[in-house]
Motif scaffolding. Structure first.
Motif, mmCIF file in Angstrom:
data_model
loop_
_atom_site.group_PDB
_atom_site.id
_atom_site.type_symbol
_atom_site.label_atom_id
_atom_site.label_comp_id
_atom_site.label_asym_id
_atom_site.label_seq_id
_atom_site.Cartn_x
_atom_site.Cartn_y
_atom_site.Cartn_z
ATOM 1 N N GLU A 156 50.692 42.141 35.556
ATOM 2 C CA GLU A 156 50.429 40.802 36.064
ATOM 3 C C GLU A 156 48.933 40.541 36.258
ATOM 4 O OE1 GLU A 156 52.090 43.240 39.611
ATOM 5 O OE2 GLU A 156 52.350 43.085 37.436
ATOM 6 N N GLU A 157 48.166 41.590 36.561
ATOM 7 C CA GLU A 157 46.723 41.418 36.716
ATOM 8 C C GLU A 157 46.054 41.156 35.372
ATOM 9 O OE1 GLU A 157 45.039 41.023 39.463
ATOM 10 O OE2 GLU A 157 46.940 41.186 40.531
ATOM 11 N N ARG A 178 46.744 37.608 34.484
ATOM 12 C CA ARG A 178 45.879 36.689 35.242
ATOM 13 C C ARG A 178 44.515 36.552 34.565
ATOM 14 N NH1 ARG A 178 48.645 39.042 39.850
ATOM 15 N NH2 ARG A 178 49.706 37.371 41.014
ATOM 16 N N ASP A 201 42.685 33.060 32.578
ATOM 17 C CA ASP A 201 41.311 32.574 32.732
ATOM 18 C C ASP A 201 40.635 32.398 31.375
ATOM 19 O OD1 ASP A 201 41.541 32.550 35.469
ATOM 20 O OD2 ASP A 201 40.608 34.520 35.745
#
Length: 324
Positions: free
Chosen positions: A139-140, A143, A147
């Motif tokens: 999930e990181e 993320r 961006d």
């Protein structure tokens, strides 16, 4: 004089590397990675990757940090940093620190018309590197990719879409679908999103992508058609043929035929050849333009010529003008 010295250093590295990953070459590459000239560092990084010298990964990481600490002085145009990031990927480096730092680096340098960000290629490379890192939670990574999917540089948005596809799974598919719906000022970004979604979802994505062939946005129908053709999925070819029958828009029809041609599938070629044999000049002209993608293939060229000759003198003349 300084330029000549750099060329001599690069040539010497190449000659050493030609002998393979022998100790002398490893030593020379390690030294070159510490050079003050970014082009020399770039050559050393490229050779380290080509020779698959994983022992040089710590040196590559150290050089990367050094070039980022004083980027304008040590590595204008980011040649060294770009090559190091590519080398780390090629050497299967799976730790995220360098890729995270590179994915956020902006380097504004003077140019002829206006200052230019020379680090967009670097950010794109590092985004791809992040997708395979094992020291970050899934999930990181996603993320970070969100961006980059929305940043200003088109190159980075394209690579971010590719990185999302590498993540696979439902989250990746949904993120790509959202980006497709949200759109982009550059059609080629959405074209890459279509390619990636078809890669991740396969036949399940065909109907979704095919829906964009009815979009009123400029160039998006063509991007959807090309993505469907390039996917080589059976459902995609059917969608292209159905769209051809349903529209009389000449621009869309040409895009559909290019998609069919790009698939290189026997069924698609049969459809195109039939247009040459039976479709008349109105349909044969765009079919020939689409088939011209393969003008360097002697085998396909012969088949196109035979089909055009079967279509009659007018179509045969169109073939000669298109394939000359």
């Amino acid at each position: 004089m300084a330029h000549r010295r750099v060329e001599e250093q690069i040539e010497a590295l190449q000659q050493l590397a030609d002998a393979g990953p022998v100790p002398a070459a490893v030593t020379a590459l390690r030294k070159a990675l510490g050079d003050r000239v970014g082009l020399v560092v770039a050559k050393a990084a490229k050779l380290a990757a080509e020779l698959q010298i994983r022992a040089l990964v710590p040196d590559l990481l150290q050089a990367f940090d050094r070039l980022l600490d004083k980027p304008f002085e040590r590595d204008p145009q980011c040649w060294g940093k770009n090559a190091i990031a590519k080398a780390l990927i090629d050497l299967d480096h799976r730790e995220s620190a360098a890729f995270l730092r590179g994915s956020r680096h902006v380097q504004i340098e003077p140019s002829y018309l206006r200052p230019e960000d020379t680090a967009s290629t670097l950010r794109g490379i590092c985004v791809l590197g992040l997708a395979s890192c094992t020291d970050m939670r899934r999930e990181e990574i996603l993320r970070c990719l969100v961006d980059r999917l929305t940043e200003s540089a088109c190159t980075v948005r394209v690579e971010a879409a590719r990185a999302v596809a590498q993540m696979e799974g439902d989250e990746a598919a949904l993120l790509l679908r959202l980006k497709a719906r949200a759109g982009d000022q550059e059609p080629r970004v959405i074209g890459q999103v279509f390619d990636c979604l078809l890669q991740v979802e396969g036949e399940r994505a065909v109907e979704f992508v095919a829906g964009f062939m009815e979009s009123g946005a400029e160039d998006i129908p063509a991007e959807a058609a090309l993505a469907l053709g390039s996917s080589r999925l059976a459902g995609a070819l059917m969608a292209l043929e159905n769209a051809w029958a349903a529209t009389h828009d000449p621009d869309l029809r040409l895009a559909l035929l290019r998609g069919l041609s790009a698939s290189r599938q026997e069924k698609a070629f049969t459809f195109l050849f039939d247009l040459l044999k039976k479709g008349g000049a109105r349909d044969a002209a765009p079919a020939l333009e689409a088939l011209a993608l393969h003008r360097d293939s002697e085998e396909i060229r012969r088949q196109v010529e035979a089909a055009a000759n079967e279509g009659g003198p007018e179509i045969a003349e169109l073939y000669r003008k298109t394939f000359r």
